[in-house]
Design a protein around this motif. Structure first.
Motif, PDB file in Angstrom:
ATOM      1  N   UNK A 278     -11.343   5.635 -24.347  1.00 39.49           N
ATOM      2  CA  UNK A 278     -10.936   6.712 -25.240  1.00 39.49           C
ATOM      3  C   UNK A 278     -12.156   7.371 -25.889  1.00 39.49           C
ATOM      4  N   UNK A 279     -13.121   6.575 -26.289  1.00 39.10           N
ATOM      5  CA  UNK A 279     -14.363   7.137 -26.825  1.00 39.10           C
ATOM      6  C   UNK A 279     -15.144   7.858 -25.735  1.00 39.10           C
ATOM      7  N   UNK A 280     -15.119   7.310 -24.530  1.00 35.75           N
ATOM      8  CA  UNK A 280     -15.818   7.973 -23.421  1.00 35.75           C
ATOM      9  C   UNK A 280     -15.260   9.371 -23.172  1.00 35.75           C
ATOM     10  N   UNK A 281     -13.939   9.521 -23.242  1.00 39.11           N
ATOM     11  CA  UNK A 281     -13.322  10.832 -23.039  1.00 39.11           C
ATOM     12  C   UNK A 281     -13.786  11.836 -24.092  1.00 39.11           C
ATOM     13  N   UNK A 282     -13.802  11.413 -25.344  1.00 42.02           N
ATOM     14  CA  UNK A 282     -14.222  12.324 -26.410  1.00 42.02           C
ATOM     15  C   UNK A 282     -15.704  12.646 -26.288  1.00 42.02           C
ATOM     16  N   UNK A 283     -16.507  11.628 -25.984  1.00 41.70           N
ATOM     17  CA  UNK A 283     -17.940  11.870 -25.837  1.00 41.70           C
ATOM     18  C   UNK A 283     -18.218  12.860 -24.711  1.00 41.70           C
ATOM     19  N   UNK A 284     -17.495  12.742 -23.612  1.00 43.75           N
ATOM     20  CA  UNK A 284     -17.688  13.669 -22.493  1.00 43.75           C
ATOM     21  C   UNK A 284     -17.312  15.090 -22.884  1.00 43.75           C
TER      22      UNK A 284
END
Length: 330
Positions: A278-284
């Protein structure tokens, strides 16, 4: 605005509803002035139980405002938003791994004020009520900035779990008039200048089904849930629906755009409730939009940083240091 002036002004927030022949009756107040703080230590003074907004048919919305007693001028302010799967929790509760009041105390020690705000849970009102509430909280704090001794130009937001989701939305929708909401104080912006998101959900469309540990939701806890209402937090947040459009509309990734404030995203790599993806999605999404951000992955950290308690002091220090840097005077 002085407290006396605000006391008079808040009675004009609602239109005149008197009828011909009625005696002059002041309108019901939509919020209360902050009152007098209580000194709780050499570091902190606290305004407790401040009603920052009232909404017909709901409980008054409260906040506690922690002020640094040693501040030499208007202090930056951080809004803290609690977690609880949009279903539980309140402004006074920190994650079980955190020492009581640690977030508020550490911010005050660094010279930053902190406002810990309640918001409506998902069965009280569906999204975007929660975001509207927090925007009302930010406007209230700007309305009374002079009385509180805080700088209205230097506001940040910090949240964990469901609160991480909400502060991400707060940071990404500062200029969205359609999400302004009509509660509480008006006439001030509701944006923030820095965001710290601890293990928040960024895409409700992509969150896997909650792996609920046995006994987490005993019958006495779920007795008030309407029959047939799904217990998945993301579905409850949008009124019990699994409609992808509604879920996307309540997701931070849907609002990422150039010009958003800087983000610090901290997430455990062993989180069994909200996966690190979930954090990876936002960071991307932030990277694609050219938004300043940093991701810190906590090795062995589960939700609430269980399993990484020995790293908690450093985690909290990183968050406080981020705000001290980003909210410093230009």
């Amino acid at each position: 605005m002085s407290v006396n002036a605000a006391t008079e002004a808040y009675e004009t927030e609602r239109p005149d509803t008197t009828r011909p022949g009625d005696k002059d009756v002041p309108s019901f107040p939509v919020y209360d002035p902050p009152g007098v703080p209580e000194d709780v230590s050499d570091i902190s003074a606290v305004h407790r139980e401040v009603t920052y907004a009232r909404a017909i048919g709901f409980r008054p919305l409260k906040m506690d405002i922690w002020l640094p007693r040693q501040a030499t001028g208007p202090a930056p302010l951080v809004v803290w938003v609690h977690g609880g799967a949009f279903q539980l929790g309140d402004r006074r509760e920190l994650p079980p791994t955190f020492a009581p009041d640690s977030v508020f105390r550490l911010l005050n020690e660094a010279g930053l004020a902190c406002a810990s705000a309640d918001y409506r849970h998902s069965l009280e009102a569906p999204f975007p009520a929660q975001l509207h509430d927090l925007k009302a909280a930010v406007r209230y704090l700007r309305e009374f900035a002079a009385d509180l001794g805080v700088d209205p130009e230097r506001f940040g937001a910090w949240g964990e779990s469901a609160g991480g989701h909400l502060v991400a939305l707060l940071g990404l929708t500062g200029n969205r008039e359609d999400l302004h909401g009509g509660l509480g104080a008006q006439g001030n912006p509701s944006g923030v200048s820095a965001v710290v998101d601890f293990y928040g959900v960024s895409s409700l469309v992509d969150i896997p089904p909650l792996n609920t540990p046995a006994g987490l939701f005993p019958p006495a806890l779920t007795a008030a849930v309407p029959a047939g209402m799904p217990m998945q937090p993301e579905y409850m947040l949008v009124g019990g629906s699994d409609d992808p459009a509604l879920l996307a509309a309540a997701s931070p990734v849907s609002y990422v755009a150039a010009g958003a404030p800087p983000f610090l995203l901290i997430h455990g790599d062993s989180d069994g409730l909200v996966p690190h993806s979930q954090t990876d999605l936002l960071a991307a999404a932030l990277a694609d939009a050219g938004v300043e951000h940093r991701v810190v992955t906590i090795q062995g950290g589960d939700h609430c940083f269980f399993g990484a308690e020995d790293q908690l002091d450093a985690i909290l220090a990183a968050a406080v240091g981020f705000f001290s840097d980003k909210l410093a005077r230009p």
